[in-house]
Design an enzyme around this catalytic site. Sequence first.
Site, PDB file in Angstrom:
ATOM      1  CG  ASP A  30       6.616   4.200 -12.322  1.00  0.00           C
ATOM      2  OD1 ASP A  30       7.328   3.202 -12.565  1.00  0.00           O
ATOM      3  OD2 ASP A  30       5.388   4.138 -12.128  1.00  0.00           O
TER       4      ASP A  30
ATOM      5  CE  LYS B 151      -5.424  -1.951   0.684  1.00  0.00           C
ATOM      6  NZ  LYS B 151      -5.831  -0.546   0.743  1.00  0.00           N
TER       7      LYS B 151
ATOM      8  CB  SER C  23      -0.965  -0.037   1.179  1.00  0.00           C
ATOM      9  OG  SER C  23      -1.995   0.901   0.999  1.00  0.00           O
TER      10      SER C  23
END
Length: 509
Positions: free
Chosen positions: A366, A380, A355
């Site tokens: 990224d 999650k 999460s």
Amino acid sequence: MNRISQLIAFAVGGALAFALLQSLSACTEGRVALDQVVHALGSGALDGDATRELERVNEVYDQYSNDPSNERQRAHFRDAFRLVRANYVTEVDATGLIDAAIAAVNALEPRLHGVDPHLLVETGLDGMMAKLDPHSSYLNPDEYRESHIVTKGEFGGLGIEVIMEDGAVKVVSPIEDTPAYRAGVEAGDRITHLDGASLKEKTLSDAVKVMRGRPGTAIVLTIERAGVEPFDVSITRAVIRVRSVRWRMEGNIGYVRITSFTEQVEGKLTEAMTALATQADSQQTPLQGIVLDLRNNPGGLLDQSLFVSDAFLEGGEIVSVRERDSRRDRVFLAEPGDLSLGLPMVVLINEGSASASEIVAGALKDQNRALIMGRRSFGKGSVQTIQPLPVEGALRLTTARYFAPSGHTIQARGVAPDIALTRVVPENVEDVPHVPREADLPGALNGDTMAERAVKATLPRTDCPAAGPKDDDFELGCALAYLHAGSTVVFLNGLAAKSLSAEPKAPAL
């Protein structure tokens, strides 16, 4: 307050934690009580089909309640049903919800006019919410009050994050420096009995209620672990004070571990980076890099994950949150200012990183700010909102998915490492415990099928030198070796040269 610290009412917790270690975010212009910032997104008008389905519940209520005139509890179920229909992340069938609620009531084997209205409705709500994904649930008044406390990093319990699997409570991760951690509970352990009573017919909520208790009292857990006979362990409950951020120098590398994203993280991370820079200056050894350790971090507050990501980024997207109604989508951006002044970074993750941890790892990966090392994270990628109900309690309801800057959702897939570090199977162990991920959970939401960035390398973690205070952390050793090498090519060539004279290793997973 910068633009990422707006009013956020999302929960982005990891696996269900003992004592409801859930994730609520609450950031406004200054901190206020959680019940002032969590919100319901609408009451939801009922169409004809939904109204007819509610009549079925009313019939059950009239049949089994010992006080059918208690309209307050009847309205309580109706309010929750409306919220689910209006705000769940996907459209949900009214008939399926009501069928699940009635089935749960029938499982009580109720007597005619013999069930307290509170028990009747709470049982129905538990059953209805279980029809959804594994992170949606009903919080009764006690659980709702407790959820306000645990995000501060202090709560009562054993100190484990758990899920339910095949009639047993499965440990996702013990929390460091807690009774369960000190008792030797490990990720992948299956808890089959509590004080000798089987959990075979119990729900996860039932098990959590038994494990929860007054600090200083003991409970006996029966544990199944691969490779050994089932055994009992007695654990004394305690007030769990989670030290969310730890730091130290590893030679000329700064090491920062975040164990969970509680309210403490923002201040402690700033303190950590300042302390590391000061220590490096005093030793006249300039910092060469930063290791951010998110292994077995189950998640926490969304605003804290945004802060941590922003702390190491000079700009760009951190994460986007997308709901069923696209008009409520949000994109969170970083602002200029890197606490580490651009030092090379490695982020360590594993199956227990969930999460909020995945938001940070996904953003730094990224945005090409850090190299991600370890094993694929938990996966999650859904967002929970705590929605108070007018009568009492609240719903923890999945209302959105979050997406990494690359555009794919972390849900069910997790964050893949740039350099994968595989586990090594000991010769005397035939079955290495499977650590569950989101995709293993019954009813888990699907992710997407977008292509991922290719893994740069895969190697057994024991190819690296051990590191850490106990000199037994090979994954940290890999991170340190990478930062000292300065590039993937030099890092891998260095390991290859060392392995020429190494003894054969056990097969890797």
